[in-house]
Enzyme design. Structure first.
Site, mmCIF file in Angstrom:
data_model
loop_
_atom_site.group_PDB
_atom_site.id
_atom_site.type_symbol
_atom_site.label_atom_id
_atom_site.label_comp_id
_atom_site.label_asym_id
_atom_site.label_seq_id
_atom_site.Cartn_x
_atom_site.Cartn_y
_atom_site.Cartn_z
ATOM 1 N N LYS A 205 0.863 -1.184 0.000
ATOM 2 C CA LYS A 205 0.000 0.000 0.000
ATOM 3 C C LYS A 205 0.896 1.229 0.000
ATOM 4 O O LYS A 205 1.664 1.450 0.948
ATOM 5 C CB LYS A 205 -0.902 -0.008 1.223
ATOM 6 C CG LYS A 205 -1.760 1.246 1.334
ATOM 7 C CD LYS A 205 -2.758 1.113 2.453
ATOM 8 C CE LYS A 205 -3.534 2.413 2.610
ATOM 9 N NZ LYS A 205 -4.515 2.322 3.699
ATOM 10 N N LYS A 258 -2.026 -1.498 -4.007
ATOM 11 C CA LYS A 258 -2.918 -0.338 -3.940
ATOM 12 C C LYS A 258 -2.107 0.938 -3.954
ATOM 13 O O LYS A 258 -1.132 1.004 -3.207
ATOM 14 C CB LYS A 258 -3.707 -0.446 -2.636
ATOM 15 C CG LYS A 258 -4.544 0.749 -2.307
ATOM 16 C CD LYS A 258 -5.153 0.556 -0.962
ATOM 17 C CE LYS A 258 -5.897 1.815 -0.585
ATOM 18 N NZ LYS A 258 -6.384 1.780 0.747
HETATM 19 C C1 PBG Z 1 -6.950 3.318 5.349
HETATM 20 C C2 PBG Z 1 -7.464 3.207 3.976
HETATM 21 C C3 PBG Z 1 -7.395 4.196 3.019
HETATM 22 C C4 PBG Z 1 -7.970 3.702 1.868
HETATM 23 C C5 PBG Z 1 -8.406 2.413 2.148
HETATM 24 N N1 PBG Z 1 -8.057 2.115 3.463
HETATM 25 C C6 PBG Z 1 -6.961 5.598 3.090
HETATM 26 C C7 PBG Z 1 -5.649 5.994 3.520
HETATM 27 O O1 PBG Z 1 -4.693 5.219 3.620
HETATM 28 O O2 PBG Z 1 -5.587 7.189 3.823
HETATM 29 C C8 PBG Z 1 -8.073 4.471 0.599
HETATM 30 C C9 PBG Z 1 -8.968 3.927 -0.414
HETATM 31 C C10 PBG Z 1 -9.317 4.873 -1.491
HETATM 32 O O3 PBG Z 1 -8.732 5.942 -1.686
HETATM 33 O O4 PBG Z 1 -10.233 4.511 -2.212
HETATM 34 N N2 PBG Z 1 -7.460 2.497 6.233
#
Ligand code: PBG
Length: 337
Positions: A205, A258
């Site tokens: 991520k 992601k």
């Molecule tokens: C954090 C989380 C995020 C997303 C999914 N889980 C946001 C972040 O890391 O700030 C983002 C998903 C998206 O932008 O669609 N738990």
């Protein structure tokens, strides 16, 4: 999917010409020889659940928030269109420094899981496991001395995962990017009597500019600093494979990359390296870019969606999490991409 380059094509032995266009003459012929495709069964729709519904940001309908009853209705509507998996994010009424709402059995996510499983038990329900929607500072873990304390956060993630498993979730998806979070969640699930509940690990991520609309919808922007101290640096594809490997070793059942489109190289490398299904998350900013360009008439929305989801499949993702899963037109069941 990366493949070896084929040998150089020469003219057929018996003479005549090489003409790749012969296989492009008819739609049925193009479909016949298509190497990849996508059906709604391979999509997961992210849904936001709160105490009360709220309007979606303008132009981004899939980012609206529903209450539990509205969530069940949406799951049913999705089911009728062939999308049979959802990922739930909770937006609690109260936030605190520890994110206690994340393991409240009466919070919106556990209640929604119970309601979905009661009425539509064939739905695959995934629950996101993170503290950022539940902490008042908006970080993904416990903050101490100005930074996020990895090891103090692990038991809290375990507790949240166990709460969702108890409510009936099929998969939990730890997304906090704490080291050893998959091991901590696995241990908590096993100790809680849920050895059969799987983990979709947000292995790679990346700290990304494409999470903006999500943070609006989930009200989870960090109150200070940013997430670069725990989310990955986009310059590091080799480190991404290491993160994914560690999650696989800790017991992840699916491995996720992601965002999706900016990291297709990582998806493609993961596909050949690991023996588990690869998932990719087309995040809120990727969704918003296509919606915004389509609203201005700059791209045709349906074909831009088909092309970008098709690219994510071609790179090697088996499962795609996408806000477009909620917006499929009747044309999709025939397959996109
Ligand atoms: C954090 C989380 C995020 C997303 C999914 N889980 C946001 C972040 O890391 O700030 C983002 C998903 C998206 O932008 O669609 N738990």
């Amino acid at each position: 999917m990366p493949r070896r380059s084929p040998p150089l094509e020469t003219e057929p032995a018996g003479g005549g010409s090489v003409r790749p266009r012969r296989l492009r003459r008819l739609a049925s012929l193009r479909d016949l020889v298509a190497e990849t495709g996508l059906t709604p069964r391979q999509l997961v729709a992210p849904l936001f659940v709160g105490e009360r519904p709220s309007e979606a940001p303008e132009g981004l309908p899939a980012l609206g928030r529903r209450d539990v009853a509205g969530t069940v209705r949406e799951v049913e509507r999705l089911r009728d269109r062939g999308v049979r998996a959802v990922l739930l994010f909770g937006v609690p009424r109260h936030k605190d420094p520890l994110g206690r709402g994340a393991w409240d059995p009466n919070g919106p996510v556990p209640r929604a899981i119970r309601a979905i499983k009661g009425q539509l038990p064939e739905t695959t329900v995934l629950a996101d496991v993170c503290l950022c929607e539940y902490t008042d500072h908006g970080h993904c873990g416990v903050v101490s001395g100005g930074s996020v304390d990895n090891d103090a956060t692990l038991p809290l993630l375990g507790r949240a995962a166990r709460t969702y498993a108890e409510a009936g979730a099929d998969l939990v998806a730890p997304s906090a990017m704490m080291d050893h979070q998959v091991a901590a969640v696995r241990r908590a699930l096993d100790a809680g009597g849920h050895p059969g509940i799987g983990i979709l690990a947000y292995g790679a991520k990346f700290a990304s500019s494409f999470y903006g609309p999500f943070r609006e919808a989930a009200q989870s922007s960090p109150a200070f600093g940013d997430r670069r101290g725990y989310q990955m640096d986009g310059r590091n594809p080799t480190e991404a494979l290491r993160e994914l490997r560690l999650d696989a070793e800790e017991g992840a059942d699916l491995l996720m990359v992601k965002p999706a489109l900016p990291y297709l190289d990582v998806i493609a490398a993961a596909r050949v390296q690991f023996d588990r299904p690869i998932a990719a998350y087309q995040v809120s900013g990727e969704y918003a870019m296509i919606k915004a360009a389509a609203a201005r008439g700059w791209v045709d929305e349906a074909s831009a969606v088909r092309e970008s989801l098709g690219a994510i499949r071609r790179a090697g993702a088996t499962v795609i999490l996408s806000y477009f899963a909620s917006e499929l037109g009747p044309e999709l069941p025939g397959g996109v991409g």
